[in-house]
Design an enzyme around this catalytic site. Structure first.
Site, short mmCIF file in Angstrom:
data_model
loop_
_atom_site.label_atom_id
_atom_site.label_comp_id
_atom_site.label_asym_id
_atom_site.label_seq_id
_atom_site.Cartn_x
_atom_site.Cartn_y
_atom_site.Cartn_z
N PHE A 149 50.52 33.38 -41.18
CA PHE A 149 50.66 33.78 -42.49
C PHE A 149 50.69 35.44 -42.69
O PHE A 149 50.98 35.74 -43.71
CB PHE A 149 49.88 33.01 -43.37
N LYS A 173 60.25 28.94 -38.29
CA LYS A 173 59.33 28.06 -39.00
C LYS A 173 58.25 29.07 -39.27
O LYS A 173 57.25 29.29 -38.62
CB LYS A 173 58.84 26.80 -38.25
N GLU A 176 53.74 28.22 -43.97
CA GLU A 176 53.89 27.52 -45.35
C GLU A 176 53.08 28.30 -46.46
O GLU A 176 53.30 27.98 -47.66
CB GLU A 176 53.70 26.08 -45.14
N ARG A 177 52.28 29.08 -46.18
CA ARG A 177 51.36 29.81 -47.06
C ARG A 177 52.20 31.23 -47.49
O ARG A 177 51.90 31.54 -48.54
CB ARG A 177 50.31 30.24 -46.28
N SER A 226 46.61 30.88 -34.59
CA SER A 226 45.64 30.92 -34.03
C SER A 226 45.35 30.26 -32.66
O SER A 226 46.41 29.68 -32.34
CB SER A 226 44.60 30.12 -35.10
N CYS A 281 45.36 40.36 -36.51
CA CYS A 281 44.72 39.90 -35.32
C CYS A 281 44.53 41.32 -34.30
O CYS A 281 43.96 41.13 -33.36
CB CYS A 281 46.00 39.10 -34.36
P1 NAD Z 1 47.73 29.12 -37.82
O1 NAD Z 1 47.59 28.70 -36.21
O2 NAD Z 1 47.09 28.30 -38.58
O3 NAD Z 1 49.35 28.77 -38.11
C1 NAD Z 1 50.39 29.29 -37.34
C2 NAD Z 1 51.79 28.52 -37.59
O4 NAD Z 1 51.29 27.34 -36.92
C3 NAD Z 1 52.31 28.41 -39.03
O5 NAD Z 1 53.55 28.29 -38.90
C4 NAD Z 1 51.66 26.88 -39.18
O6 NAD Z 1 52.40 26.16 -39.93
C5 NAD Z 1 51.79 25.90 -37.87
N1 NAD Z 1 50.49 25.27 -37.67
C6 NAD Z 1 49.15 25.19 -37.99
N2 NAD Z 1 48.74 24.11 -37.71
C7 NAD Z 1 49.41 23.30 -36.98
C8 NAD Z 1 49.30 22.24 -36.11
N3 NAD Z 1 48.15 21.56 -36.37
N4 NAD Z 1 50.30 21.94 -35.52
C9 NAD Z 1 51.46 22.52 -35.30
N5 NAD Z 1 51.65 23.78 -36.00
C10 NAD Z 1 50.66 24.11 -36.71
O7 NAD Z 1 47.54 30.77 -37.82
P2 NAD Z 1 47.38 31.41 -39.36
O8 NAD Z 1 46.03 31.15 -40.00
O9 NAD Z 1 48.58 31.38 -39.84
O10 NAD Z 1 47.45 32.89 -38.74
C11 NAD Z 1 46.07 33.49 -38.37
C12 NAD Z 1 46.01 33.49 -36.93
O11 NAD Z 1 47.04 33.98 -36.16
C13 NAD Z 1 44.72 34.30 -36.52
O12 NAD Z 1 43.96 33.44 -35.59
C14 NAD Z 1 45.32 35.64 -35.70
O13 NAD Z 1 44.49 36.37 -34.93
C15 NAD Z 1 46.52 34.97 -35.19
N6 NAD Z 1 47.46 36.14 -35.07
C16 NAD Z 1 47.65 36.40 -33.83
C17 NAD Z 1 48.87 37.36 -33.53
C18 NAD Z 1 49.14 37.93 -32.14
O14 NAD Z 1 50.03 38.40 -31.67
N7 NAD Z 1 47.96 37.46 -31.06
C19 NAD Z 1 49.25 38.24 -34.59
C20 NAD Z 1 49.08 37.81 -35.81
C21 NAD Z 1 48.20 36.65 -36.17
#
Ligand code: NAD
Length: 499
Positions: A149, A173, A176-177, A226, A281
């Protein structure tokens, strides 16, 4: 209530599952739209259509594909304000930050305008008698991007640019937020000349993600989010035989040496820890001063700077430093973590828990929070907070500060502030973190370099964008060719006598 859509075969398509997720206005706490959550069948159908479209797109020569990226870049520039507003509307970040989100994605598209030079193969002349070897980079087919998000424009652009300009079709994909920006980008790509079906935006949750991971046509998955989800997706994608690169969470440390310019270090710490409400991140979440005097000098400078921060909705324009968190759940989690810091003995210097803004009482805001005397056993140190919370861990020496940074399970970004080139070089050479800043707090590499963390901040091989992205989204085929000699001399007309 606005009902958002998917974007399939070049048009907006209503969701058919009957399942929706709420999209909030994080500044007011109100639901502003609902986004459809795709079924397995909807995902599979989008993939099948993408596979059909990919055949023609892969045959389109690289320079023509690059021209689509050129037109796309122009359209992003022309629509910068509209895209930034779409980012801020769902994410809550300030408009200047929304523009930065689009801009850092656009810079990757600018590199993709030169994709042909990155897709060139290799050639060995006369590897043996009459033998030449050449290798070519071919697209994988249908690939997927699954994005978080916190950068609704930048990270989808990091995924779609290299994948598509290399000749693949992509299933994107988005989170969704914050789903709307991806659809707007897909529409601009169509206007830029991308054939229908080459970019399919499928909205959804875990069901859609798992459908992507289990679909045999999908050849590669680029994930950002994450760490627990990154690790899960990497495992499932890899066990299904797919190429996967999954970027995860972070806990970025900034070491401040006694010889650093303290005002510059304090300015850098405020911006990098509190900017975008800490939802980056690459945010610095741990300040690591070396020596008590350095720590005290930072406290003296940081407290007034932090207290002067202006927190509010993006609609307040340039007059806001950062906005709300993404959801109520995230706001509550961050407040709980601040409680735990107090309970576990850290010194709370500025407390953002009771922050409230007139007219926005139900918004997901947390005020800027600064802890001193944090120790590595505390939850505020161990967890990625993803909120406007800076933890200061005092250390006695450079080696202790370096060890702290290296012992942390995450390895996305880190930074050192110092006036000594020797210390800076030593740090850059030894630290086990993927992106390093020297007197630079958020060292996100420019788009022609490449982005990726180490340790639990990334699973799989190769980085995002830059040359690595083109390696990730292509496979190498090597041809060994022999041409027999003799034909060029022409036919022989004389009857050959035995010698
Ligand atoms: P998230 O892991 O909750 O979601 C990321 C994606 O995964 C979304 O599209 C979501 O729909 C999907 N998802 C969520 N739960 C899932 C599940 N149980 N099974 C399958 N798919 C699922 O992350 P977020 O809260 O959207 O983003 C924040 C996180 O992203 C932080 O931890 C941040 O550090 C990280 N981030 C990392 C980078 C990098 O390049 N390393 C860059 C930006 C953000």
């Amino acid at each position: 209530m606005e009902e958002l859509t998917h974007y399939i075969n070049g048009q907006r398509v209503k969701g058919g599952s009957g399942r929706f997720a709420d999209v909030y206005n994080p500044a007011t706490g109100e639901v502003q739209a609902k986004v459809p959550l795709a079924t397995i069948e909807e995902v599979n159908e989008a993939v099948a259509k993408a596979a059909e479209a990919q055949v023609g797109w892969a045959r389109t020569n690289p320079q023509r594909r690059a021209r689509v990226m050129m037109a796309f870049g122009r359209l992003i520039n022309e629509n910068m304000d509209m895209l930034a507003e779409a980012v801020s509307r769902e994410h809550g970040k300030t408009l200047p930050d929304g523009r930065g989100d689009v801009q850092r994605g656009l810079e990757v598209i600018e590199v993709c305008m030169g994709a042909p030079s990155l897709l060139k193969g290799e050639f060995t002349n006369d590897g043996g008698p009459g033998i030449d070897l050449y290798s070519m980079r071919q697209p994988l087919g249908v690939v997927a991007g699954i994005t978080p998000f916190n950068f609704p424009a930048m990270i989808p652009l990091w995924k779609m640019g290299p994948a598509i300009s290399a000749g693949n079709a992509m299933i994107l994909k988005p989170s969704e937020r914050c789903p709307s920006t991806s659809i707007l980008l897909a529409e601009l790509l169509k206007e830029a000349g991308l054939p229908d079906g080459v970019l399919q935006v499928v909205n959804g949750d875990k069901l859609a993600v798992d459908a992507i991971l289990d679909n045999e046509t999908v050849q590669a998955v680029g994930f950002v989010g994450s760490t627990p989800i990154a690790q899960y997706i990497y495992g499932r994608a890899a066990s299904n035989g797919k190429r996967a690169q999954c970027f995860g969470g972070a806990k970025n440390h900034m070491i401040v040496m006694p010889d650093a310019d303290m005002d510059k270090a304090a300015d850098a710490l405020v911006g990098s820890s509190m900017g975008a409400a800490g939802e980056r991140c690459m945010a610095i979440s741990v300040a690591v001063p070396v020596g008590e005097k350095t720590a005290d000098a930072l406290v003296e400078r940081l407290v007034p700077r932090i207290e002067a921060l202006k927190v509010g909705p993006y609609t307040a324009g340039d007059d806001v430093d950062y906005g709300p968190l993404i959801t109520k759940a995230s706001q509550e989690r961050v407040k709980r973590l601040i409680d735990s810091g107090v309970e576990q003995g850290a010194t709370l210097l500025t407390d953002g828990r009771d922050f409230s803004l007139q007219g926005y009482e139900n918004g997901f805001f947390v005020g800027p929070t600064y802890f001193d005397n944090v120790t590595p056993d505390m939850d505020i140190y161990k967890e990625e907070i993803f909120g406007p919370v800076l933890s200061q861990v005092r250390t006695n020496s450079y080696e202790e500060a370096l060890k702290l940074t290296m012992d942390n399970e995450y390895g996305n970004g880190t930074s050192i502030f110092t006036a000594d080139g020797d210390t800076a070089r030593d740090f850059a050479n030894r630290v086990n973190v993927g992106m390093v800043g020297i007197n630079f707090p958020i060292p996100v590499p420019l788009s022609y370099h490449t982005f990726g963390g180490w340790k639990k901040s990334a699973f799989g091989d190769l980085n995002q964008y830059g040359p690595d992205a083109f390696r990730f989204y292509t496979k190498t085929k090597t041809v060994t060719a022999r041409w027999f000699s003799g034909i060029k001399e022409g036919g022989e007309f004389a009857f050959k006598a035995m010698e």
